[in-house]
Design a protein around this motif. Structure first.
Motif, PDB file in Angstrom:
ATOM      1  N   ASN A   1       0.803  -1.224   0.000  1.00  0.00           N
ATOM      2  CA  ASN A   1       0.000   0.000   0.000  1.00  0.00           C
ATOM      3  C   ASN A   1       0.839   1.280   0.000  1.00  0.00           C
ATOM      4  O   ASN A   1       0.382   2.326  -0.440  1.00  0.00           O
ATOM      5  CB  ASN A   1      -0.907  -0.051   1.239  1.00  0.00           C
ATOM      6  N   TRP A   2       2.092   1.185   0.498  1.00  0.00           N
ATOM      7  CA  TRP A   2       2.909   2.401   0.641  1.00  0.00           C
ATOM      8  C   TRP A   2       4.078   2.489  -0.325  1.00  0.00           C
ATOM      9  O   TRP A   2       4.849   3.450  -0.285  1.00  0.00           O
ATOM     10  CB  TRP A   2       3.407   2.533   2.093  1.00  0.00           C
TER      11      TRP A   2
ATOM     12  N   ARG B   1      -1.782   1.542  17.286  1.00  0.00           N
ATOM     13  CA  ARG B   1      -2.711   0.694  16.526  1.00  0.00           C
ATOM     14  C   ARG B   1      -2.233  -0.754  16.381  1.00  0.00           C
ATOM     15  O   ARG B   1      -3.031  -1.667  16.255  1.00  0.00           O
ATOM     16  CB  ARG B   1      -2.967   1.306  15.148  1.00  0.00           C
TER      17      ARG B   1
ATOM     18  N   PRO C   1      -5.662  -2.105   8.744  1.00  0.00           N
ATOM     19  CA  PRO C   1      -5.192  -1.188   7.681  1.00  0.00           C
ATOM     20  C   PRO C   1      -3.852  -0.542   8.025  1.00  0.00           C
ATOM     21  O   PRO C   1      -3.503  -0.407   9.199  1.00  0.00           O
ATOM     22  CB  PRO C   1      -6.294  -0.123   7.653  1.00  0.00           C
ATOM     23  N   THR C   2      -3.094  -0.145   6.991  1.00  0.00           N
ATOM     24  CA  THR C   2      -1.873   0.649   7.188  1.00  0.00           C
ATOM     25  C   THR C   2      -2.221   2.100   6.884  1.00  0.00           C
ATOM     26  O   THR C   2      -2.558   2.434   5.750  1.00  0.00           O
ATOM     27  CB  THR C   2      -0.733   0.185   6.257  1.00  0.00           C
ATOM     28  N   LEU C   3      -2.128   2.960   7.902  1.00  0.00           N
ATOM     29  CA  LEU C   3      -2.716   4.293   7.769  1.00  0.00           C
ATOM     30  C   LEU C   3      -1.720   5.439   7.726  1.00  0.00           C
ATOM     31  O   LEU C   3      -2.101   6.566   7.417  1.00  0.00           O
ATOM     32  CB  LEU C   3      -3.729   4.521   8.906  1.00  0.00           C
ATOM     33  N   ASN C   4      -0.477   5.198   8.081  1.00  0.00           N
ATOM     34  CA  ASN C   4       0.527   6.240   7.834  1.00  0.00           C
ATOM     35  C   ASN C   4       1.866   5.565   7.565  1.00  0.00           C
ATOM     36  O   ASN C   4       2.004   4.358   7.788  1.00  0.00           O
ATOM     37  CB  ASN C   4       0.556   7.289   8.977  1.00  0.00           C
TER      38      ASN C   4
ATOM     39  N   ASP D   1       3.581   3.009   9.771  1.00  0.00           N
ATOM     40  CA  ASP D   1       3.056   1.639   9.845  1.00  0.00           C
ATOM     41  C   ASP D   1       4.037   0.644   9.213  1.00  0.00           C
ATOM     42  O   ASP D   1       4.157  -0.490   9.655  1.00  0.00           O
ATOM     43  CB  ASP D   1       1.695   1.528   9.133  1.00  0.00           C
TER      44      ASP D   1
ATOM     45  N   CYS E   1     -10.270  -5.072   7.309  1.00  0.00           N
ATOM     46  CA  CYS E   1      -9.853  -5.279   5.906  1.00  0.00           C
ATOM     47  C   CYS E   1     -10.031  -6.699   5.374  1.00  0.00           C
ATOM     48  O   CYS E   1      -9.562  -6.984   4.265  1.00  0.00           O
ATOM     49  CB  CYS E   1      -8.385  -4.880   5.734  1.00  0.00           C
TER      50      CYS E   1
END
Lengths: 312, 289
Positions: free
Chosen positions: A52-53, A187, A112-115, A118, A275
């Motif tokens: 995701n990142w 988290r 979820p990966t939010l920043n 993470d 998720c």
């Protein structure tokens, strides 16, 4: 006891490895396939939260590290599916079970990966918990899995260091970066503790797996080991673990920690995590979109060998 | 480090440089003579490095988007590997493009300052498109880098020598898939043909030299891309023949007042790509990563 059963038991008693040619009881084979498949699925699904990142990684060096890590996970998946195939399973069949929801993967990847921090916290805590789980598996009674674990553990510890180093760098950066690290730690801490599975009293398969020397320690033992190692690391980092009950218990020689929210764990295992649906749908879409490509490769291979035969 | 205490050892000091994969990688060009070759304009050299570096950076970005979306795990590994190699080439070239460093060039330039060809920009497409795109890109870039190996600039020569090994594998990967898909099923044949048709309008631009490329070629530092057209055509013709496909006959995409990617005039897709690529770095301009 037949000769085959005797050989199986003797191998376990002597702490030796079972190999693909050896007879094993059906239950052992099923348990081993299920465990290896779940592990392989976890590697493959685990590519998503970090993947995701990749396109947004804020430096080219971090981008390269992250991309290489996610690539390693695909490699681990391949390696583990191959180990499962030595027990008579097939990768395609196991993939179908994953996307049909018939086989599980580690629940941690349903968060979820939010920043960007993470990415670092997953390396530190999630890979760290995975290492705690997997290091004893390097001595697992099934040879191909045990050997796969040795290689995977080495790469995981590499990833973990990279994750921790990212967090250390961010903690030396701006206030916003330090807030990102703390937010990510808040988290991921509790879900990481859940990675060791339900408490021992509520873990029906543990006893059999330990008798078969697939598993070497109980869930609670491994969880305690993880907590004991993580506390000083959080201190070195300057992040606060989100558990006011955490404190050293000199009598036990371990850290005490608070009650895990097992209702959330059960919710996520049942498919209602943040998720679950997204992760499986993503994997299914990739698999379905690739169907014509795999068919074409088979068709080409068949045509190719037909042409070779005709020419011979 | 034993596997038993891998986790416990986390916060300890260590000198295993391998794990960090570039962690203490402040100057990727350490040890290579980085003075500008005599008679060469420094600004031209920087701009030329941006051209080759941006091609690799943006192509890598599009490949990164395939991560977790490949048709099979082997391709997952292969595509990530190609993306990583291109990212590595981009880092070396962007580091060569002036004092401000690779991350400045990747994250803090605006769209019109990017010098990549438009071929690397479009988003999406299926696996057939990806393979057509990759075959075109790698065949072109491999031919360029092979000539750059004898560049008078030691940095470009070093980057090219490394890149030739990588691109040879990348082109082979794309060519094999192009043949499998072209020859495979009726459906895959159609998808492969559609892929080449979609890519083709951006092919001519690859061989149209920018004045800086011409000057760099004249100085023995760079390559005039027009000189690799014949080789490219030959490679494509052979692969398409094996794939039972025909070369598309589709006109080239025009520029804007004659300007294209090398001049900083891009497609609409480029703005979205940069918005994503640069988002975190720009949100935290003071941060260290």
């Amino acid at each position: 006891m037949t000769d085959l059963q005797e050989h199986f038991q003797r191998t376990l008693d002597r702490d030796q490895r079972l190999e693909p040619r050896d007879w094993v009881p059906d239950g052992y084979r099923k348990t081993m396939i299920r465990q290896i498949a779940q592990h392989a699925h976890s590697e493959i699904i685990g590519m998503q939260p970090e993947g995701n990142w990749i396109t947004r990684a804020p430096s080219l060096r971090r981008k390269a590290i992250l991309l290489a890590k996610v690539q390693d996970e695909a490699g681990h998946g391949l390696y583990l599916y191959s180990a499962a195939e030595t027990l008579g399973a097939e990768r395609a069949e196991l993939t179908e079970k994953l996307i049909d929801g018939k086989q599980k993967y580690s629940s941690i990847f349903n968060y979820p990966t939010l920043n960007f921090a993470d990415v670092g916290v997953i390396g530190w805590l999630v890979d760290g918990a995975a290492i705690c789980n997997q290091v004893p598996l390097c001595r697992c009674s099934y040879g191909p899995y045990a050997r796969a674990m040795i290689r995977i553990c080495k790469e995981e510890s590499f990833h973990q260091r990279q994750g921790y180093e990212l967090l250390m760098t961010m903690m030396r950066g701006t206030d916003a970066q330090r807030r990102m690290v703390q937010d990510a730690t808040d988290r991921w801490w509790w879900p990481s503790l859940m990675m060791f599975g339900p408490p021992d009293g509520d873990s029906p398969n543990t006893e059999q797996s330990m008798a078969w020397k697939i598993k070497r320690h109980t869930n609670d033992e491994l969880r305690q080991r993880f907590v004991d190692m993580s506390v000083p690391q959080a201190e070195a980092l300057g992040a606060t673990l989100p558990d006011p009950s955490l404190c050293w218990n000199a009598e036990r020689g371990h850290y005490d920690f608070g009650e895990i929210d097992w209702s959330e764990f059960k919710q996520v295992v049942r498919g209602n995590g943040p998720c679950n649906a997204q992760r499986v749908a993503h994997r299914r879409a990739a698999h379905d979109n690739g169907a014509w490509v795999r068919e074409a490769a088979l068709a080409h291979a068949a045509k190719h060998s037909a042409r070779e035969e005709a020419a011979a | 480090m034993s596997t038993e205490n891998a986790y416990e050892a986390l916060a300890e000091a260590h000198d295993d440089a391998r794990w960090a994969f570039g962690t203490s990688f402040d100057d990727p060009l350490a040890g290579v003579d980085t003075t500008v070759p005599s008679g060469v304009d420094g600004d031209d050299l920087h701009a030329y490095c941006l051209m080759l570096g941006d091609d690799a950076l943006i192509a890598s970005h599009r490949l990164q988007e395939w991560c977790t979306n490949a048709p099979e795990l082997e391709d997952e590994v292969a595509l990530a590997n190609i993306a990583l190699d291109l990212l590595g080439q981009a880092r070396l070239l962007l580091a060569r493009a002036g004092e401000r460093g690779e991350d400045y060039h990747a994250f803090f330039r605006d769209e019109q300052e990017f010098r990549n060809v438009r071929l690397v920009e479009p988003a999406g497409g299926d696996f057939g498109y990806l393979i057509a795109w990759l075959l075109v890109f790698t065949s072109w870039r491999l031919a360029l880098l092979q000539r750059l190996e004898s560049s008078r600039d030691p940095v470009l020569a070093a980057v090219a020598a490394k890149g030739v090994k990588e691109m040879t594998y990348h082109r082979d990967y794309a060519a094999r898939w192009a043949v499998r898909l072209g020859d495979g099923t009726e459906y895959s044949h159609d998808r492969m043909r559609a892929g080449f048709e979609a890519v083709w309008p951006l092919v001519d631009e690859l061989f149209t030299p920018h004045p800086i490329e011409r000057r760099m070629a004249e100085h023995g530092v760079g390559v005039d891309p027009a000189t690799v057209r014949a080789e490219f055509d030959d490679v494509l013709a052979r692969v398409l023949d094996a794939a039972t496909l025909e070369l598309p006959e589709i006109p080239a995409l025009a520029g804007v007042s004659g300007k294209t990617g090398r001049h900083g005039v891009h497609t609409e897709a480029m703005g979205y790509l940069l918005a994503e690529l640069q988002s975190i770095a720009r949100a935290h301009p003071e941060a260290i990563w």
